[in-house]
Write an enzyme that holds these catalytic residues in place. Structure first.
Site, short mmCIF file in Angstrom:
data_model
loop_
_atom_site.label_atom_id
_atom_site.label_comp_id
_atom_site.label_asym_id
_atom_site.label_seq_id
_atom_site.Cartn_x
_atom_site.Cartn_y
_atom_site.Cartn_z
N GLN A 110 0.82 -1.22 0.00
CA GLN A 110 0.00 0.00 0.00
C GLN A 110 0.85 1.27 0.00
O GLN A 110 0.46 2.28 -0.57
CB GLN A 110 -0.92 -0.03 1.24
CG GLN A 110 -2.16 0.84 1.13
CD GLN A 110 -3.30 0.18 0.38
OE1 GLN A 110 -3.63 -0.97 0.62
NE2 GLN A 110 -3.91 0.89 -0.53
N LYS A 113 1.78 1.88 -3.66
CA LYS A 113 0.56 2.11 -4.43
C LYS A 113 0.03 3.52 -4.16
O LYS A 113 -0.29 4.27 -5.08
CB LYS A 113 -0.49 1.07 -4.01
CG LYS A 113 -1.78 1.12 -4.78
CD LYS A 113 -2.90 0.34 -4.11
CE LYS A 113 -2.57 -1.10 -3.84
NZ LYS A 113 -3.77 -1.89 -3.47
N LYS A 125 -2.67 -1.02 6.65
CA LYS A 125 -3.66 -2.06 6.35
C LYS A 125 -4.10 -2.68 7.66
O LYS A 125 -3.37 -2.65 8.65
CB LYS A 125 -3.04 -3.14 5.47
CG LYS A 125 -4.05 -3.97 4.72
CD LYS A 125 -4.43 -3.31 3.42
CE LYS A 125 -5.54 -4.03 2.69
NZ LYS A 125 -5.72 -3.47 1.33
N ASP A 165 -11.82 -3.95 1.96
CA ASP A 165 -10.95 -4.91 1.26
C ASP A 165 -11.77 -6.21 1.23
O ASP A 165 -12.99 -6.16 1.41
CB ASP A 165 -9.60 -5.08 1.98
CG ASP A 165 -8.56 -5.81 1.13
OD1 ASP A 165 -8.01 -5.20 0.20
OD2 ASP A 165 -8.32 -7.01 1.36
P1 NDP Z 1 -14.58 -9.14 -2.03
O1 NDP Z 1 -14.66 -9.66 -0.66
O2 NDP Z 1 -15.65 -8.26 -2.54
O3 NDP Z 1 -14.44 -10.34 -3.07
C1 NDP Z 1 -13.38 -11.24 -2.97
C2 NDP Z 1 -13.50 -12.28 -4.07
O4 NDP Z 1 -12.32 -13.05 -4.11
C3 NDP Z 1 -14.62 -13.25 -3.83
O5 NDP Z 1 -15.13 -13.72 -5.06
C4 NDP Z 1 -13.93 -14.36 -3.05
O6 NDP Z 1 -14.57 -15.62 -3.12
C5 NDP Z 1 -12.58 -14.41 -3.73
N1 NDP Z 1 -11.59 -14.88 -2.74
C6 NDP Z 1 -11.30 -14.31 -1.55
N2 NDP Z 1 -10.38 -15.01 -0.87
C7 NDP Z 1 -10.11 -16.07 -1.66
C8 NDP Z 1 -9.24 -17.16 -1.52
N3 NDP Z 1 -8.48 -17.32 -0.41
N4 NDP Z 1 -9.19 -18.05 -2.55
C9 NDP Z 1 -9.97 -17.89 -3.67
N5 NDP Z 1 -10.81 -16.86 -3.84
C10 NDP Z 1 -10.89 -15.97 -2.86
O7 NDP Z 1 -13.17 -8.40 -2.13
P2 NDP Z 1 -12.63 -7.36 -3.20
O8 NDP Z 1 -13.24 -7.61 -4.52
O9 NDP Z 1 -12.74 -6.02 -2.60
O10 NDP Z 1 -11.08 -7.73 -3.23
C11 NDP Z 1 -10.49 -8.59 -4.20
C12 NDP Z 1 -9.01 -8.34 -4.30
O11 NDP Z 1 -8.80 -6.98 -4.72
C13 NDP Z 1 -8.21 -8.47 -3.00
O12 NDP Z 1 -6.92 -8.94 -3.31
C14 NDP Z 1 -8.12 -7.04 -2.50
O13 NDP Z 1 -7.02 -6.86 -1.64
C15 NDP Z 1 -7.92 -6.31 -3.81
N6 NDP Z 1 -8.24 -4.90 -3.83
C16 NDP Z 1 -9.43 -4.42 -3.40
C17 NDP Z 1 -9.71 -3.07 -3.44
C18 NDP Z 1 -11.03 -2.53 -3.06
O14 NDP Z 1 -11.22 -1.31 -3.21
N7 NDP Z 1 -11.99 -3.32 -2.61
C19 NDP Z 1 -8.71 -2.11 -3.88
C20 NDP Z 1 -7.49 -2.71 -4.38
C21 NDP Z 1 -7.28 -4.04 -4.32
P3 NDP Z 1 -15.34 -16.21 -1.83
O15 NDP Z 1 -16.61 -15.41 -1.76
O16 NDP Z 1 -15.53 -17.63 -2.13
O17 NDP Z 1 -14.44 -15.96 -0.65
O1 2IT Z 2 -5.87 -2.69 -1.49
C1 2IT Z 2 -6.39 -1.56 -1.55
O2 2IT Z 2 -5.85 -0.62 -2.14
C2 2IT Z 2 -7.70 -1.37 -0.90
N1 2IT Z 2 -8.24 -2.33 -0.37
C3 2IT Z 2 -8.33 -0.02 -0.86
C4 2IT Z 2 -7.77 0.81 0.25
C5 2IT Z 2 -8.45 2.13 0.48
O3 2IT Z 2 -8.04 2.79 1.45
O4 2IT Z 2 -9.34 2.53 -0.27
#
Ligand code: NDP
Ligand code: 2IT
Length: 445
Positions: A110, A113, A125, A165
């Protein structure tokens, strides 16, 4: 370089069991070798040693009572990694796999980023090993209230601003915000990703997925290419995957597969996003349910099988280390031209090597998924001004930020002799701003 090797050895000696953190540190240190040679003043000021050590790490007990009256205990974390350029900023992950090393790897990524976004945000985080899956809304609320009862001592709009997250979305942020306000009697921008009725920003929900596509589009454009007519595979089916699917489609691509941790769906004619949103955002069901509504789609058990689906562009949007060497080889064999990371560290180091060696355009998460936190920065900005911008205004700023991140990363890659190596470019461009700020502020931490 000896110096960076010795820093790595020290990290391993202290925290060798934190394998995800070591993986993230290794990648960054490797990218910084030439920087250390070029800027001896940063070596003398101990910037490299200091940047791998969090400024502060907080761990706490989170007790709550489930719907059956049983007391449950989880562990809460907040790692305040680096505040050189702004208040600590980063999400809260709620997933049973969360350990200190997970939060440290995410907090470390982070830092760079957030620096790349150009906005004044430090790196942090947090999270917990709490599993929101299968819990009632009331259970989630009681957990979030208990979690915030401790976390509120450590955060603030000018100190540390958490967000969502994995496992933390609008519902959880709402409960946490309510508890913060109750305990502190202060209506302030202490969290981002808030609801639109209480200080949230338009486009924050869509921002990571949209930003990922804007970044990927820049990567493709630089090679005279675009999303138009491309077949796209996106892993995950959460916040990032859903809005990456929406934007990919808008830009002329066709998304044919999505997944969750149990398995993946393949729909040749293109994913029905409205249905996925209903199943995932409203009903909180498994992706498997999709095929009940679309008998011409297929469901396969096991999430990693998704990389066997032939595609032009792959966007891993689920979790760390979900795309391994074998999957990368399959993508290459199937003619994939670009991989960009919506998730944090989804591609293993040996898989990255396979992609880069075979000329696949590769956009590392630090750069490609920065749209989420960038829009969080825009939410902070609107909160400070007690104002809100329109959807179009925020979206335009997001687009510009993603284009700038691509430009900064590719220019740094070029300057340091490896054009197209966006891992190198993003790490160096992100690092230099932090290093200069730490240097100017003296040995404060
Ligand atoms: P969500 O909780 O909305 O969705 C997560 C998705 O990933 C679900 O489909 C979940 O499936 C799957 N998943 C989670 N853990 C695992 C695992 N151990 N193995 C396989 N699949 C898994 O999270 P986000 O969409 O917000 O986050 C997804 C990724 O993006 C993460 O790496 C997060 O750190 C990153 N990210 C998120 C940001 C944000 O603004 N939200 C910003 C930047 C990065 P299931 O439901 O089965 O667990
Ligand atoms: O991994 C990421 O950059 C996030 N989960 C978003 C963090 C934030 O402060 O919006």
């Amino acid at each position: 370089m000896k110096l960076l090797e010795s820093i790595r050895e020290k990290v391993v000696a202290m925290d060798g069991e934190q394998d995800e953190f070591i993986q993230a540190v290794d990648e960054v240190l490797e990218s910084l070798e030439q920087v250390a040679a070029k800027y001896p003043k940063y070596v003398e000021a101990g910037i490299f040693e200091r940047i791998v050590e969090p400024e502060r790490q907080i761990m706490f007990r989170v007790s709550w009572v489930d719907d059956n009256g049983k007391v449950r205990v989880n562990r809460g974390f907040r790692v305040q990694f680096n505040s050189a350029i702004g208040p600590y900023k980063g999400g809260l992950r709620l997933h049973p796999s969360v350990k200190l090393g997970t939060v440290k790897f995410l907090g470390f990524e982070q830092i760079f980023k957030n620096s790349l976004t150009g906005l004044p945000m430090g790196g942090g985080k947090g999270g917990s090993d709490f599993d929101p899956k299968g819990k009632s809304d009331n259970e989630v609320m009681r957990f979030c209230q208990s979690f915030m009862t401790e976390l509120q001592r450590h955060i603030g709009p000018n100190t540390d601003v958490p967000a969502g997250d994995i496992g933390t979305g609008g519902r959880e942020i709402g409960y946490m915000y309510g508890q913060y306000k109750r305990l502190r009697n202060d209506f302030t921008g202490v969290l981002t990703g808030k609801g639109l009725t209480f200080g949230g920003s338009l486009v924050r929900t869509e921002a990571t997925g949209y930003g990922l596509c804007y970044f990927t589009d820049e990567m493709l454009k630089a090679k005279g290419n675009s999303f138009e007519g491309k077949t796209v595979v996106i892993s995950g089916s959460g916040n990032v995957a859903i809005y990456a699917t929406e934007k990919t489609t808008e830009l002329g691509g066709k998304v044919v597969a999505l997944s969750d941790s149990s398995g993946y769906i393949y729909h040749e004619k293109g994913i029905d996003l409205k249905l996925v949103q209903q199943l995932k955002e409203v009903e909180r069901k498994r992706i498997k349910e999709y095929v009940k509504h679309h008998p011409d789609a297929q469901y396969h058990e096991g999430s990693t099988g998704i990389w066997n689906v032939k595609c032009d562009i792959a966007l891993p949007c689920a979790t760390q280390n979900e795309l391994d060497k074998q999957s990368a080889e399959t993508l290459v064999k199937n003619g994939c031209i670009a991989v960009a990371e919506g998730a944090n560290m989804p591609t293993t180091p040996d898989a990255i090597e396979v992609l880069q060696k075979n000329g696949v355009l590769y956009g590392p998460g630090k750069a490609a998924n920065a749209g989420g936190v960038a829009t969080s920065g825009l939410e902070m900005c609107q909160n400070s001004a007690r104002y809100s911008w329109s959807f179009e205004e925020v979206d335009e700023k997001l687009k510009q930020i993603m284009a700038d991140i691509y430009k900064k990363s590719s220019e740094a890659a070029e300057e340091f002799g490896q054009p197209d190596n966006l891992v190198l470019g993003a790490n160096i461009a992100g690092f230099l701003k932090i290093a200069e700020a730490m240097y100017a502020q003296g040995v404060a931490y």
